[in-house]
Design a protein around this motif. Structure first.
Motif, PDB file in Angstrom:
ATOM      1  N   ALA A 150       0.605  -1.345   0.363  1.00  0.00           N
ATOM      2  CA  ALA A 150       0.037   0.042  -0.026  1.00  0.00           C
ATOM      3  C   ALA A 150       0.854   1.125  -0.288  1.00  0.00           C
ATOM      4  CB  ALA A 150      -1.330  -0.353   1.454  1.00  0.00           C
ATOM      5  N   ARG A 151       0.349   2.341  -0.434  1.00  0.00           N
ATOM      6  CA  ARG A 151       0.866   3.281  -0.466  1.00  0.00           C
ATOM      7  C   ARG A 151       0.184   4.641   0.076  1.00  0.00           C
ATOM      8  NH1 ARG A 151       2.253   5.749  -6.431  1.00  0.00           N
ATOM      9  NH2 ARG A 151       0.107   6.597  -6.145  1.00  0.00           N
ATOM     10  N   VAL A 152       1.175   5.880   0.606  1.00  0.00           N
ATOM     11  CA  VAL A 152       0.774   6.385   1.895  1.00  0.00           C
ATOM     12  C   VAL A 152       0.892   7.306   0.454  1.00  0.00           C
ATOM     13  CG1 VAL A 152       0.696   8.283   3.373  1.00  0.00           C
ATOM     14  CG2 VAL A 152       0.321   5.913   3.505  1.00  0.00           C
ATOM     15  N   ASN A 153       0.593   8.436   0.179  1.00  0.00           N
ATOM     16  CA  ASN A 153       0.789   9.018  -0.963  1.00  0.00           C
ATOM     17  C   ASN A 153       0.879  10.868  -0.581  1.00  0.00           C
ATOM     18  OD1 ASN A 153      -0.032   8.415  -3.942  1.00  0.00           O
ATOM     19  ND2 ASN A 153      -2.120   8.528  -2.627  1.00  0.00           N
ATOM     20  N   PRO A 154       1.956  11.719  -0.880  1.00  0.00           N
ATOM     21  CA  PRO A 154       2.835  13.054  -0.593  1.00  0.00           C
ATOM     22  C   PRO A 154       1.426  13.502   0.179  1.00  0.00           C
ATOM     23  CG  PRO A 154       2.777  12.937  -2.674  1.00  0.00           C
ATOM     24  CD  PRO A 154       1.992  10.966  -2.452  1.00  0.00           C
ATOM     25  N   GLY A 155       1.881  15.038   0.825  1.00  0.00           N
ATOM     26  CA  GLY A 155       1.652  15.215   1.619  1.00  0.00           C
ATOM     27  C   GLY A 155       0.610  15.027   2.820  1.00  0.00           C
ATOM     28  N   ARG A 156       0.124  13.851   3.351  1.00  0.00           N
ATOM     29  CA  ARG A 156      -0.769  13.035   3.890  1.00  0.00           C
ATOM     30  C   ARG A 156       0.345  13.081   5.408  1.00  0.00           C
ATOM     31  NH1 ARG A 156      -5.762  12.535   1.949  1.00  0.00           N
ATOM     32  NH2 ARG A 156      -5.655  12.919  -0.431  1.00  0.00           N
ATOM     33  N   LYS A 157      -0.750  12.406   6.046  1.00  0.00           N
ATOM     34  CA  LYS A 157       0.751  11.571   7.652  1.00  0.00           C
ATOM     35  C   LYS A 157      -0.083  10.029   7.498  1.00  0.00           C
ATOM     36  CE  LYS A 157      -0.260  14.173  11.202  1.00  0.00           C
ATOM     37  NZ  LYS A 157       0.055  14.190  12.566  1.00  0.00           N
TER      38      LYS A 157
END
Length: 136
Positions: free
Chosen positions: A97-104
Protein backbone atom coordinates in the motif's frame (compact mmCIF):
# COMPACT_ATOMS: atom_id res chain seq x y z
CA UNK A 1 14.81 13.10 14.44
CA UNK A 2 18.03 11.42 15.51
CA UNK A 3 18.67 7.88 14.42
CA UNK A 4 21.11 5.31 15.72
CA UNK A 5 20.95 3.34 12.48
CA UNK A 6 24.17 3.47 10.44
CA UNK A 7 23.50 5.48 7.32
CA UNK A 8 23.90 4.12 3.82
CA UNK A 9 26.07 6.12 1.40
CA UNK A 10 24.30 8.60 -0.85
CA UNK A 11 22.97 7.56 -4.23
CA UNK A 12 25.23 8.70 -7.06
CA UNK A 13 24.93 8.35 -10.81
CA UNK A 14 28.55 9.08 -11.70
CA UNK A 15 29.56 5.41 -11.40
CA UNK A 16 28.37 2.30 -13.25
CA UNK A 17 27.20 0.52 -10.07
CA UNK A 18 26.24 1.73 -6.61
CA UNK A 19 26.88 -0.79 -3.82
CA UNK A 20 25.57 -0.64 -0.27
CA UNK A 21 26.89 -3.25 2.19
CA UNK A 22 24.35 -5.05 4.38
CA UNK A 23 23.47 -3.49 7.71
CA UNK A 24 21.53 -4.89 10.63
CA UNK A 25 18.12 -3.54 11.57
CA UNK A 26 18.48 -1.22 14.56
CA UNK A 27 16.05 0.78 16.72
CA UNK A 28 15.33 4.22 15.24
CA UNK A 29 15.88 5.67 18.72
CA UNK A 30 17.11 4.01 21.91
CA UNK A 31 13.71 4.67 23.51
CA UNK A 32 11.87 3.01 20.57
CA UNK A 33 13.14 -0.57 20.80
CA UNK A 34 10.12 -2.07 18.98
CA UNK A 35 10.64 0.04 15.82
CA UNK A 36 13.72 -1.08 13.90
CA UNK A 37 14.91 -0.01 10.48
CA UNK A 38 17.77 0.30 8.04
CA UNK A 39 18.08 2.35 4.91
CA UNK A 40 19.21 0.06 2.13
CA UNK A 41 20.06 2.40 -0.74
CA UNK A 42 20.43 5.88 0.66
CA UNK A 43 19.81 8.12 3.64
CA UNK A 44 16.68 10.27 3.14
CA UNK A 45 18.27 13.60 3.98
CA UNK A 46 18.14 16.61 1.68
CA UNK A 47 16.79 16.35 -1.87
CA UNK A 48 16.72 13.12 -3.88
CA UNK A 49 15.49 12.41 -7.41
CA UNK A 50 15.36 8.61 -7.30
CA UNK A 51 13.61 6.22 -4.94
CA UNK A 52 14.97 5.27 -1.51
CA UNK A 53 14.66 1.70 -0.30
CA UNK A 54 14.51 0.65 3.35
CA UNK A 55 13.56 -2.28 5.54
CA UNK A 56 11.77 -1.87 8.83
CA UNK A 57 9.84 -3.80 11.41
CA UNK A 58 7.29 -3.06 14.08
CA UNK A 59 6.77 -5.28 17.09
CA UNK A 60 3.50 -4.52 18.94
CA UNK A 61 3.91 -0.81 18.30
CA UNK A 62 2.71 2.06 16.12
CA UNK A 63 4.46 4.79 14.15
CA UNK A 64 3.03 7.97 12.69
CA UNK A 65 4.63 10.57 10.44
CA UNK A 66 4.03 13.04 7.63
CA UNK A 67 5.94 12.70 4.37
CA UNK A 68 6.23 15.18 1.49
CA UNK A 69 6.91 12.16 -0.78
CA UNK A 70 5.17 8.84 -1.41
CA UNK A 71 5.79 5.92 0.93
CA UNK A 72 5.01 2.44 -0.37
CA UNK A 73 5.17 -0.49 2.04
CA UNK A 74 5.47 -4.12 0.95
CA UNK A 75 4.87 -6.61 3.77
CA UNK A 76 7.34 -9.49 4.04
CA UNK A 77 6.13 -10.99 7.34
CA UNK A 78 3.30 -10.44 9.80
CA UNK A 79 0.43 -7.99 9.59
CA UNK A 80 0.67 -4.23 9.04
CA UNK A 81 -2.19 -1.77 9.50
CA UNK A 82 -2.00 1.61 7.76
CA UNK A 83 -4.34 4.57 8.24
CA UNK A 84 -4.25 7.80 6.27
CA UNK A 85 -6.95 10.34 5.48
CA UNK A 86 -9.63 8.35 7.30
CA UNK A 87 -8.98 5.14 5.32
CA UNK A 88 -7.45 2.02 6.89
CA UNK A 89 -5.98 -1.02 5.15
CA UNK A 90 -4.62 -4.25 6.64
CA UNK A 91 -1.69 -5.81 4.82
CA UNK A 92 -0.48 -9.41 5.01
CA UNK A 93 2.68 -10.89 3.41
CA UNK A 94 2.80 -10.00 -0.29
CA UNK A 95 0.42 -7.03 0.08
CA UNK A 96 1.50 -3.45 -0.50
CA UNK A 97 0.00 0.00 0.00
CA UNK A 98 1.12 3.56 -0.66
CA UNK A 99 0.53 6.67 1.43
CA UNK A 100 0.55 9.52 -1.04
CA UNK A 101 2.60 12.70 -0.62
CA UNK A 102 1.47 15.47 1.67
CA UNK A 103 -0.38 13.13 4.03
CA UNK A 104 0.16 11.76 7.49
CA UNK A 105 0.37 7.99 7.73
CA UNK A 106 -0.13 5.85 10.83
CA UNK A 107 1.41 2.37 10.72
CA UNK A 108 0.96 -0.30 13.36
CA UNK A 109 1.52 -3.99 13.95
CA UNK A 110 -0.63 -5.52 16.70
CA UNK A 111 1.93 -8.35 16.97
CA UNK A 112 4.72 -8.04 14.36
CA UNK A 113 5.34 -6.84 10.82
CA UNK A 114 8.46 -6.62 8.63
CA UNK A 115 8.35 -4.49 5.50
CA UNK A 116 10.33 -3.20 2.57
CA UNK A 117 9.55 0.48 2.04
CA UNK A 118 10.07 2.67 -1.00
CA UNK A 119 10.18 6.45 -0.66
CA UNK A 120 9.36 8.27 -3.87
CA UNK A 121 11.46 11.21 -5.14
CA UNK A 122 11.78 14.32 -2.98
CA UNK A 123 13.60 16.75 -5.33
CA UNK A 124 12.98 19.78 -3.10
CA UNK A 125 14.35 18.03 -0.02
CA UNK A 126 11.28 18.77 2.10
CA UNK A 127 11.50 17.18 5.55
CA UNK A 128 9.22 14.60 7.08
CA UNK A 129 7.70 15.56 10.43
CA UNK A 130 4.98 14.87 13.02
CA UNK A 131 6.75 11.75 14.31
CA UNK A 132 4.88 9.76 16.95
CA UNK A 133 5.71 6.35 18.42
CA UNK A 134 3.59 4.27 20.78
CA UNK A 135 3.67 0.72 22.08
CA UNK A 136 0.52 -1.39 21.83
Amino acid sequence: MTTTTPQAPALTTDTAINFWPAQALAPMEDKWQSLRCRFITSNPVGPWDDFILSEWELEACAWEDFHPHTETNYVLEGELHIESGGKTVILKPGDSARVNPGRKGRYWAPVYARMITIYGPNPEGLESHSFRYSEL
